[in-house]
Design a protein around this motif. Structure first.
Motif: not given
Length: 308
Positions: A137-142, A144-149
């Motif tokens: 998640d430390a790698l994926m979180n940014p 995921d933010v871009i994806k949801q935006r």
């Protein structure tokens, strides 16, 4: 172990899957990356619907009564291709994140004795799953933010790079990780539940622990459904935090973290607000985890088979 004299003649299904051991770090990383991309890409449109249904105070044009209604409404007003908007972020981030995820899981499980004998080791499995989540998640979180935006109604970002630049300029680097504590609060129990349920179901459905795509698929799907249902409230909170910059509501835009976001949801929509999107979440998660585990076990099997 397989006898050398039989190696060239025994059919693949006769090989003792468990006797191949924990596997090398490289094989676990490659298998994990393959599983991650397969999991996210196949079910991406349903995930996009889930994100939209979890938005607090949506505009009238972005209010949906169910999965079928959402597909029809989005297709007629924005085009069906909008359901795939932001998928590049997943394609870029999911492979490395899942490589780290499964690599960490196998390494920690091995270290804690989770591969010893044929007994069930729920503590080792749950702990390994939690450690895997923290790392991935430390790698994926940014991403995921871009994806949801890019998934929300009215998104105007032209690419993941454009979205990343825009978020960074307007909200700073913190925006990419403001949801990380909430993500961990959700994914650690999600992963612990999923991995424990998967290993438990696999023991029942496939007691010989040989390579069996059907039992891997069924165990993965059922485990994912249980974990998704139990962690939906935290997923709703995560969605609010990751999409706060797209909201016209100043209270939401200034939300500071898990408890603040939870308070907003409760004030606006009551306890039922924490279960928004539960159906598309389960619908997306059940097949995606089935695909993920089946892909992972398949890749792991053939990678280890070639090294025998």
């Amino acid at each position: 172990m397989i006898k050398d004299t039989m190696a060239d003649h025994a059919p693949p299904q006769e090989i003792d899957y468990e006797s191949l051991g924990g596997g090398s770090l490289t094989s676990n990383l490659v298998a994990g990356a393959f599983a991650g991309v397969m999991e996210h890409v196949v079910m991406y449109p349903v995930d996009a619907i889930k994100t939209r249904m979890q938005i607090v105070n949506p505009t009238p044009a972005a209010m949906y009564t169910g999965i079928t209604n959402a597909v029809a409404q989005i297709s007629s007003t924005e085009g069906v291709r909008s359901l795939w908007r932001g998928i590049a972020s997943v394609a870029v981030g999911a492979g490395p994140a899942h490589a780290v995820y499964f690599g960490t899981y196998e390494a920690v499980k091995q270290k804690l004795g989770g591969n010893v004998g044929s007994e069930h080791h729920p503590f080792a499995v749950a702990t390994a799953g939690a450690c895997a989540t923290i790392a991935s998640d430390a790698l994926m979180n940014p991403f995921d933010v871009i994806k949801q935006r890019m998934q929300v109604h009215g998104s105007t970002y032209e690419s993941i790079a454009d979205c990343a630049r825009s978020v960074y300029r307007s909200e700073g680097f913190r925006a990419f990780y403001i949801s990380y504590p909430t993500t961990l609060a959700m994914t650690i129990p999600f992963t612990a539940i999923q991995f424990t349920a998967y290993e438990s179901l696999a023991k029942v459905l496939n007691p010989t622990r040989r390579y069996d795509p059907f039992s891997h698929c069924l165990s993965g799907g059922m485990a994912g459904a249980v974990a998704a249902a139990m962690t939906t409230p935290l997923d709703v909170i995560k969605t609010l935090l990751q999409t706060r910059g797209t909201s016209q509501d100043n209270r939401i835009r200034s939300s500071k973290g898990l408890f603040d976001a939870a308070k907003i949801i409760h004030e606006r929509e009551g306890y039922k607000g924490f279960f928004k999107g539960i159906r598309p979440r389960i619908v997306a998660t059940m097949p995606s985890t089935a695909i993920c585990w089946t892909s992972y076990e398949m890749a792991k099997y053939y990678l280890r088979l070639n090294s025998v």
